[in-house]
Motif scaffolding. Structure first.
Motif, PDB file in Angstrom:
ATOM      1  N   ASN A  64      61.122   9.969  16.969  1.00  0.00           N
ATOM      2  CA  ASN A  64      61.888  10.571  15.871  1.00  0.00           C
ATOM      3  C   ASN A  64      63.378  10.631  16.204  1.00  0.00           C
ATOM      4  O   ASN A  64      64.220  10.332  15.360  1.00  0.00           O
ATOM      5  CB  ASN A  64      61.391  11.994  15.584  1.00  0.00           C
ATOM      6  N   TYR A  94      66.053   8.853  13.841  1.00  0.00           N
ATOM      7  CA  TYR A  94      66.996   9.588  12.996  1.00  0.00           C
ATOM      8  C   TYR A  94      68.350   9.805  13.670  1.00  0.00           C
ATOM      9  O   TYR A  94      69.056  10.760  13.372  1.00  0.00           O
ATOM     10  CB  TYR A  94      66.354  10.915  12.547  1.00  0.00           C
ATOM     11  N   ASP A 150      69.152  15.300  20.072  1.00  0.00           N
ATOM     12  CA  ASP A 150      69.870  14.091  19.612  1.00  0.00           C
ATOM     13  C   ASP A 150      71.091  14.509  18.818  1.00  0.00           C
ATOM     14  O   ASP A 150      71.211  15.675  18.417  1.00  0.00           O
ATOM     15  CB  ASP A 150      68.931  13.201  18.777  1.00  0.00           C
ATOM     16  N   GLY A 156      70.291  15.211  11.631  1.00  0.00           N
ATOM     17  CA  GLY A 156      70.016  16.650  11.486  1.00  0.00           C
ATOM     18  C   GLY A 156      69.047  16.956  10.338  1.00  0.00           C
ATOM     19  O   GLY A 156      68.742  16.089   9.507  1.00  0.00           O
ATOM     20  N   PHE A 191      55.008  15.117   5.242  1.00  0.00           N
ATOM     21  CA  PHE A 191      56.327  15.596   4.812  1.00  0.00           C
ATOM     22  C   PHE A 191      57.425  14.712   5.409  1.00  0.00           C
ATOM     23  O   PHE A 191      57.437  14.428   6.601  1.00  0.00           O
ATOM     24  CB  PHE A 191      56.561  17.052   5.244  1.00  0.00           C
ATOM     25  N   ARG A 192      58.309  14.255   4.527  1.00  0.00           N
ATOM     26  CA  ARG A 192      59.456  13.478   5.002  1.00  0.00           C
ATOM     27  C   ARG A 192      60.676  14.005   4.289  1.00  0.00           C
ATOM     28  O   ARG A 192      60.640  14.254   3.089  1.00  0.00           O
ATOM     29  CB  ARG A 192      59.269  11.985   4.691  1.00  0.00           C
ATOM     30  N   LEU A 250      53.630  11.828   9.433  1.00  0.00           N
ATOM     31  CA  LEU A 250      52.467  12.438  10.115  1.00  0.00           C
ATOM     32  C   LEU A 250      52.771  12.828  11.561  1.00  0.00           C
ATOM     33  O   LEU A 250      52.060  13.625  12.153  1.00  0.00           O
ATOM     34  CB  LEU A 250      51.279  11.465  10.118  1.00  0.00           C
ATOM     35  N   GLY A 251      53.863  12.229  12.115  1.00  0.00           N
ATOM     36  CA  GLY A 251      54.154  12.409  13.545  1.00  0.00           C
ATOM     37  C   GLY A 251      54.232  13.874  13.947  1.00  0.00           C
ATOM     38  O   GLY A 251      53.512  14.318  14.853  1.00  0.00           O
TER      39      GLY A 251
HETATM   40  P1  ADP Z   1      57.963  10.422  10.311  1.00  0.00           P
HETATM   41  O1  ADP Z   1      56.856   9.557  10.736  1.00  0.00           O
HETATM   42  O2  ADP Z   1      58.415  10.203   8.921  1.00  0.00           O
HETATM   43  O3  ADP Z   1      59.064  10.486  11.284  1.00  0.00           O
HETATM   44  P2  ADP Z   1      57.433  13.070  11.176  1.00  0.00           P
HETATM   45  O4  ADP Z   1      56.351  14.014  10.846  1.00  0.00           O
HETATM   46  O5  ADP Z   1      57.577  12.675  12.582  1.00  0.00           O
HETATM   47  O6  ADP Z   1      57.296  11.848  10.238  1.00  0.00           O
HETATM   48  O7  ADP Z   1      58.770  13.736  10.717  1.00  0.00           O
HETATM   49  C1  ADP Z   1      58.873  14.339   9.443  1.00  0.00           C
HETATM   50  C2  ADP Z   1      60.275  14.250   8.949  1.00  0.00           C
HETATM   51  O8  ADP Z   1      61.119  15.105   9.724  1.00  0.00           O
HETATM   52  C3  ADP Z   1      60.870  12.883   9.091  1.00  0.00           C
HETATM   53  O9  ADP Z   1      60.571  12.103   7.973  1.00  0.00           O
HETATM   54  C4  ADP Z   1      62.352  13.159   9.183  1.00  0.00           C
HETATM   55  O10 ADP Z   1      62.911  13.259   7.880  1.00  0.00           O
HETATM   56  C5  ADP Z   1      62.423  14.524   9.835  1.00  0.00           C
HETATM   57  N1  ADP Z   1      62.758  14.448  11.271  1.00  0.00           N
HETATM   58  C6  ADP Z   1      61.903  14.445  12.301  1.00  0.00           C
HETATM   59  N2  ADP Z   1      62.547  14.378  13.478  1.00  0.00           N
HETATM   60  C7  ADP Z   1      63.879  14.312  13.193  1.00  0.00           C
HETATM   61  C8  ADP Z   1      65.059  14.246  13.948  1.00  0.00           C
HETATM   62  N3  ADP Z   1      65.044  14.203  15.287  1.00  0.00           N
HETATM   63  N4  ADP Z   1      66.248  14.225  13.290  1.00  0.00           N
HETATM   64  C9  ADP Z   1      66.287  14.295  11.952  1.00  0.00           C
HETATM   65  N5  ADP Z   1      65.184  14.376  11.152  1.00  0.00           N
HETATM   66  C10 ADP Z   1      63.989  14.381  11.762  1.00  0.00           C
END
Ligand code: ADP
Length: 476
Positions: free
Chosen positions: A362, A366, A390, A394, A408-409, A423-424
């Protein structure tokens, strides 16, 4: 043959009442008979003693000549129904009233007191006889009481019991049937309502009467269970809907790309691009399906988690090369800051590496090209863990609340579909929960994000806590 609970309760109740009434009846019958017999025997004993004393008295005052007359006078003083006979040793009668003539004479052996129940026609007598030596005279004294009335009384009592016992049992049966019907009525209601609940109307609940008795508590428990089933059903329905929705886009993209390719295969450049797109989408789908499987397994708790005490730093070392090469693809500077302490964790190595990679992935995804990512390991009094920071795009406070929800994204326009499925973080959260850990977020839009993952120190956790954690995993 099986009987309903109502019939069984009624039968049990009737049998118990029957036994109680029989016992009581027998107690009353034998008690009364014994008391009557005892009273009669006491009267007879005092009667025979009285006659013997009377004879001795007559000897003392030398009045043995007119014994018949003397005994008649003595017998006039006796209560009604009580009579006696005095005979000589040769069997000749000294005195006997007319009423006594029907009572069979008895012959006790010397020194013996003979008790007898004598029945003459419809009449019953109880008699006592004994030899009495008065001076040079030897008399046989026999005293009898008429027991006909008492015998009738006990006979009536026996008949009364014989009729009242079955009648009482029958009444108890009816009463029991009525009472068990009333007691079981709520169970019929519960059965009826529960039968009417299926997947289509999981919102229906059993009525609560507020009596707080056993059945009301049972209804409450069933309602709570239905709440849990409804919530689980809702989650599964939502998960299935989200999963199919997520899979629809890549499938549509693969299909449209394939259709375009089929239309014109001559343009090599376009064909290559189309195939590359198809490959990208199928890789995305494979990842998505993998994530869905992981979540499904976590939800079922298939017990495939081996928990052990290990060093978290070892897991970080394992994923470090992959994290660094991932960061290199976007020219991101990746630094690992370790405080060189032992980081003991009681958990599952593979799960911990998966958690680490989700956050690294992630952070890389991002963060802009040329950005900066730091992975910091730390150890505290009761916890140890890592922080991944990171300086990427944000996350707004609003979005932070939903971050761990499945699929959720954050605003798709800002975070284009670049392999992420939403899903991560929900997988990471489930895995951290399994280790009784916590996740803290600190993020500012445009300035970057920091996730702090804290796990209980494996060397501090007591055996009971470890057992608890193993049990929690077995129950997930
Ligand atoms: P994805 O597989 O879309 O990354 P995650 O469940 O890992 O799904 O993350 C959900 C959402 O949280 C991401 O779609 C992203 O918008 C936000 N997100 C996660 N980690 C970060 C990060 N380090 N910086 C900014 N946004 C993040």
């Amino acid at each position: 043959m099986t009987f309903s609970i109502r019939v069984r309760l009624t039968l049990w109740y009737a049998v118990v009442v029957f036994l109680i009434v029989i016992l009581m009846g027998m107690g009353v019958f034998f008690g009364a008979s014994w008391d009557l017999r005892r009273a009669a025997d006491m009267e007879l004993t005092s009667g025979i003693d009285g006659v013997a004393t009377f004879l001795r008295h007559k000897l003392d005052i030398h009045e043995m000549n007119n014994l018949n007359e003397e005994l008649r006078e003595h017998s006039a003083l006796l209560p009604r129904g009580k009579m006696f006979r005095v005979s000589h040793a040769d069997g000749s009668v000294v005195y006997q009233p007319d009423a006594m003539s029907i009572v069979t004479p008895s012959q006790p052996s010397s020194n013996q007191t003979l008790w007898q129940n004598i029945r003459v026609g419809h009449r019953s007598f109880r008699s006592i006889s004994r030899w009495a030596t008065v001076g040079s005279y030897i008399f046989l004294i026999q005293v009898a009481v008429d027991q006909t009335e008492y015998a009738e009384l006990t006979k009536h009592l026996a008949w009364l019991l014989l009729f009242t016992i079955p009648a009482t049992t029958l009444l108890a049966g009816f009463g029991g049937y009525w009472m068990s019907g009333r007691a079981l009525a709520p169970i019929h209601q519960i059965t009826k309502t529960t039968n009417s609940i299926d997947a289509e109307n999981l919102t229906r609940r059993l009525p609560l009467l507020g009596t707080n008795d056993e059945l009301d508590r049972l209804s409450k428990t069933i309602n709570l269970m239905l709440d849990r089933i409804a919530a689980a059903y809702e989650r599964i329905a939502q998960f299935t809907a989200d999963a199919s929705h997520e899979l629809r886009t890549p499938v549509a993209l693969i299909r449209s790309n394939a259709e375009l390719l089929l239309m014109d295969l001559s343009d090599k450049q376009r064909t290559r691009q189309g195939l590359a797109d198809i490959l990208g989408e199928s890789e995305y789908m494979a990842r998505l399906i993998g994530d869905l499987l992981t979540l499904a397994r976590l939800g079922q708790g298939d017990g495939s988690f081996n928990m052990e005490l290990f060093e978290l730093a070892e897991s970080i070392d394992t994923i470090l090369p992959r994290a660094q090469s991932l960061a290199a693809t976007k020219n991101i500077a990746f630094e690992y800051i370790s405080d060189n302490h032992v980081l003991p964790v009681f958990g599952n190595r593979a799960a911990l590496e998966r958690i680490l990679m989700i956050f690294v992935d992630n952070a890389v995804r991002y963060t802009h090209v040329g950005g900066q990512i730091s992975l910091i390991s730390w150890v505290g009094d009761a916890h140890c863990g890592f922080t991944i920071r990171d300086n990427g795009i944000g996350i707004s406070p609003n979005d932070q609340e939903h971050l761990f929800e499945r699929f959720f994204r954050v605003d798709i326009a800002r975070t284009p579909r670049d392999g992420g499925s939403g899903l991560g973080l929900s997988i990471a959260k489930s895995l951290v929960d399994l280790h009784a850990g916590t996740i803290k977020i600190d993020s500012d839009i445009g300035r970057g994000t920091s996730f702090e993952i804290a796990l209980p120190r494996g060397d501090m956790a007591s055996q009971s806590l470890k057992d608890e954690r193993l049990a929690a995993i077995a129950h997930t």
